[in-house]
Write a protein that holds these residues in place. Structure first.
Motif, short mmCIF file in Angstrom:
data_model
loop_
_atom_site.label_atom_id
_atom_site.label_comp_id
_atom_site.label_asym_id
_atom_site.label_seq_id
_atom_site.Cartn_x
_atom_site.Cartn_y
_atom_site.Cartn_z
N CYS A 57 57.97 82.69 37.68
CA CYS A 57 56.46 82.99 38.01
C CYS A 57 56.05 81.73 38.51
O CYS A 57 56.38 80.39 38.69
CB CYS A 57 55.82 83.24 36.57
N PRO A 58 54.67 81.90 39.09
CA PRO A 58 53.89 80.83 39.72
C PRO A 58 53.61 79.71 38.52
O PRO A 58 53.60 80.20 37.39
CB PRO A 58 52.78 81.29 40.22
N GLY A 59 53.51 78.51 38.94
CA GLY A 59 52.89 77.55 37.84
C GLY A 59 51.60 77.91 37.25
O GLY A 59 51.02 78.58 38.08
N PHE A 60 51.58 77.48 35.94
CA PHE A 60 50.41 77.74 35.37
C PHE A 60 49.20 76.61 35.68
O PHE A 60 49.82 75.75 36.02
CB PHE A 60 50.45 77.77 33.69
N ILE A 61 48.01 77.20 35.36
CA ILE A 61 46.91 76.35 35.92
C ILE A 61 46.06 76.08 34.43
O ILE A 61 45.94 76.87 33.77
CB ILE A 61 45.81 77.05 36.72
N ASP A 62 46.17 74.87 34.07
CA ASP A 62 45.29 74.31 33.00
C ASP A 62 43.88 74.16 33.55
O ASP A 62 43.37 73.34 34.15
CB ASP A 62 45.78 73.18 32.31
N VAL A 63 43.14 75.02 33.09
CA VAL A 63 41.66 75.20 33.71
C VAL A 63 40.75 74.30 32.81
O VAL A 63 39.72 74.30 33.09
CB VAL A 63 41.25 76.54 33.72
N HIS A 64 41.32 73.59 31.71
CA HIS A 64 40.52 72.74 30.95
C HIS A 64 41.18 71.64 30.60
O HIS A 64 41.81 71.51 29.29
CB HIS A 64 39.70 73.67 29.85
N SER A 65 41.11 70.48 31.35
CA SER A 65 42.15 69.44 31.21
C SER A 65 41.31 68.16 31.05
O SER A 65 40.10 68.18 31.68
CB SER A 65 43.09 69.27 32.03
N HIS A 66 41.73 67.28 30.20
CA HIS A 66 40.87 66.15 30.30
C HIS A 66 41.76 64.70 30.83
O HIS A 66 41.80 63.83 30.11
CB HIS A 66 40.02 65.66 28.87
N SER A 67 42.56 65.05 31.51
CA SER A 67 43.74 64.23 32.09
C SER A 67 43.34 63.11 33.16
O SER A 67 43.98 62.55 33.81
CB SER A 67 44.99 64.91 32.57
N ASP A 68 42.06 63.14 33.39
CA ASP A 68 41.80 62.37 34.42
C ASP A 68 41.97 60.91 34.66
O ASP A 68 42.59 60.28 35.49
CB ASP A 68 39.93 62.31 34.37
N ALA A 69 42.04 60.18 33.37
CA ALA A 69 42.65 58.88 33.44
C ALA A 69 43.91 58.73 32.99
O ALA A 69 44.79 58.02 33.56
CB ALA A 69 41.68 58.09 32.38
N TYR A 70 44.42 59.84 32.06
CA TYR A 70 45.88 59.78 31.91
C TYR A 70 46.81 59.98 32.81
O TYR A 70 48.06 59.46 32.99
CB TYR A 70 46.15 60.90 30.62
N ILE A 71 46.45 60.79 34.04
CA ILE A 71 47.26 61.17 35.08
C ILE A 71 47.64 59.66 35.86
O ILE A 71 48.68 59.62 36.47
CB ILE A 71 46.83 62.18 36.02
N LEU A 72 46.90 58.65 35.75
CA LEU A 72 46.94 57.40 36.45
C LEU A 72 47.97 56.40 35.58
O LEU A 72 48.56 55.68 36.09
CB LEU A 72 45.79 56.76 36.71
N VAL A 73 48.11 56.90 34.21
CA VAL A 73 49.10 56.09 33.25
C VAL A 73 50.42 56.86 33.35
O VAL A 73 51.38 56.18 33.11
CB VAL A 73 48.30 55.91 32.07
N GLU A 74 50.24 57.96 33.35
CA GLU A 74 51.51 58.76 33.18
C GLU A 74 51.67 60.06 34.13
O GLU A 74 51.81 61.26 33.59
CB GLU A 74 51.47 59.37 31.66
N PRO A 75 51.79 59.63 35.39
CA PRO A 75 51.71 60.59 36.45
C PRO A 75 53.11 61.50 36.29
O PRO A 75 52.95 62.71 36.98
CB PRO A 75 51.90 59.72 37.56
N SER A 76 54.12 61.30 35.62
CA SER A 76 55.08 62.34 35.26
C SER A 76 54.46 63.72 34.72
O SER A 76 55.17 64.78 35.08
CB SER A 76 56.40 61.92 34.51
N GLU A 88 46.11 70.88 37.17
CA GLU A 88 44.95 70.80 36.05
C GLU A 88 43.84 70.65 36.82
O GLU A 88 43.58 69.81 37.66
CB GLU A 88 45.70 69.31 35.68
N ILE A 89 42.92 71.25 36.05
CA ILE A 89 41.20 71.02 36.61
C ILE A 89 40.82 70.12 35.60
O ILE A 89 40.77 70.25 34.52
CB ILE A 89 40.59 72.48 36.43
N VAL A 90 40.63 68.83 36.04
CA VAL A 90 39.85 67.90 35.42
C VAL A 90 38.54 67.64 35.54
O VAL A 90 37.79 68.30 36.40
CB VAL A 90 40.74 66.33 35.77
N GLY A 91 37.85 66.68 34.80
CA GLY A 91 36.49 66.40 35.16
C GLY A 91 35.57 67.38 34.09
O GLY A 91 34.46 67.71 34.59
N ASN A 92 36.03 68.06 33.04
CA ASN A 92 35.24 69.11 32.25
C ASN A 92 34.37 68.57 31.39
O ASN A 92 34.40 67.37 31.06
CB ASN A 92 36.41 69.85 31.63
N CYS A 93 33.61 69.35 30.43
CA CYS A 93 32.66 68.96 29.59
C CYS A 93 31.81 67.75 29.99
O CYS A 93 31.12 66.97 29.32
CB CYS A 93 33.24 68.51 28.35
#
Length: 265
Positions: A57-76, A88-93
């Motif tokens: 199947c196509p990859g799933f979309i996490d529509v509500h993520s807070h990985s904004d900073a973490y993706i810079l620390v753990e890009p894997s 990942e859709i970041v910048g929520n809330c």
């Protein structure tokens, strides 16, 4: 197909994401794109994956993520990739990594992990994301809380017309630089201090750029229906598409609001 694929996934039950029933098929991939879906018995490729008995199947979309900073620390992004999440859709809330102008602050846990890097604009932040080369696609929103925090600070007062215009200019710049909309966290400071006028101006700016409006509502308990009404009003005024996060009734005394909330939506 004229191009030799890089990867062929053979014999899996394909879920195409379009609502069709699963169907056994092969999938040919060239570079990072699906080239062909069908029966490809004679097709060779450097990588052939046997998917017999598995779903493809196509990859799933996490529509509500807070990985904004973490993706810079753990890009894997191992915790997401292992669940099949590829976007990942970041910048929520109302909380996004950018635009970060003083005196705006990142959430404390983010700040702890990214003390070694600095940015202000959305462009500068996304440049750091590209350098990190994360395993997932990143789809950023602009958070109203960091936007307001960089203009008014965290004081409990309405913003002035000049401050609203400055927030609007910074939001428009972020949208030009890669943001896909605005998010609010109206239960948190400083977003909880924002007036309807301020929010309408900013959501309208996002809508003119084709951006979406996502909101962590002002209330999830006894004020739920008013909070949903506020969100719908902003969508109607601006013409923006609306996504409501964390739709729930908090507290047993408010459970009866659930059906009325859905009817209102």
């Amino acid at each position: 197909m004229p191009t030799t694929p890089d990867i062929v996934i053979r014999g899996g039950l394909v879920l195409d994401g379009l609502g069709h029933l699963p169907a056994k098929a092969d999938v040919a991939i060239v570079s990072d794109r699906i080239e062909t879906i069908g029966t490809l018995p004679a097709l060779d490729a450097p990588v052939i994956l046997d998917a017999e008995g598995a779903f493809v199947c196509p990859g799933f979309i996490d529509v509500h993520s807070h990985s904004d900073a973490y993706i810079l620390v753990e890009p894997s992004a191992a915790s997401k990739i292992c669940q099949g999440v590829t976007t990942e859709i970041v910048g929520n809330c109302g909380a996004s990594a950018a635009p970060k102008f003083d005196p705006a602050k990142l959430p404390a846990d983010w700040e702890t992990f990214v003390q070694h890097v600095r940015w202000k604009s959305m462009d500068e932040y996304l440049s750091l994301v590209r350098q990190a080369a994360p395993a997932v696609n990143i789809f950023p929103l602009t958070g109203h809380n960091i936007l307001r925090g960089g203009v008014t600070g965290y004081v409990d007062r309405p913003s002035t017309e000049d401050e609203i215009r400055l927030m609007g200019r910074r939001l428009a710049q972020s949208l030009e630089q890669g943001s896909h909309g605005i998010s609010t966290g109206l239960i948190y400071p400083p977003g909880c201090f924002a007036t309807h006028e301020e929010l309408a101006a900013l959501v309208s700016t996002a809508a003119r750029a084709g951006g979406i409006y996502t909101t962590h509502l002002r209330s999830e308990s006894y004020g739920l229906l008013d909070a949903i009404g506020e969100a719908i009003s902003l969508a109607r005024i601006s013409g923006a598409r609306l996504q409501i996060s964390h739709l729930k009734t908090s507290g047993q005394a408010n459970w009866d609001l659930a059906d009325r909330a859905l009817d209102l939506i």
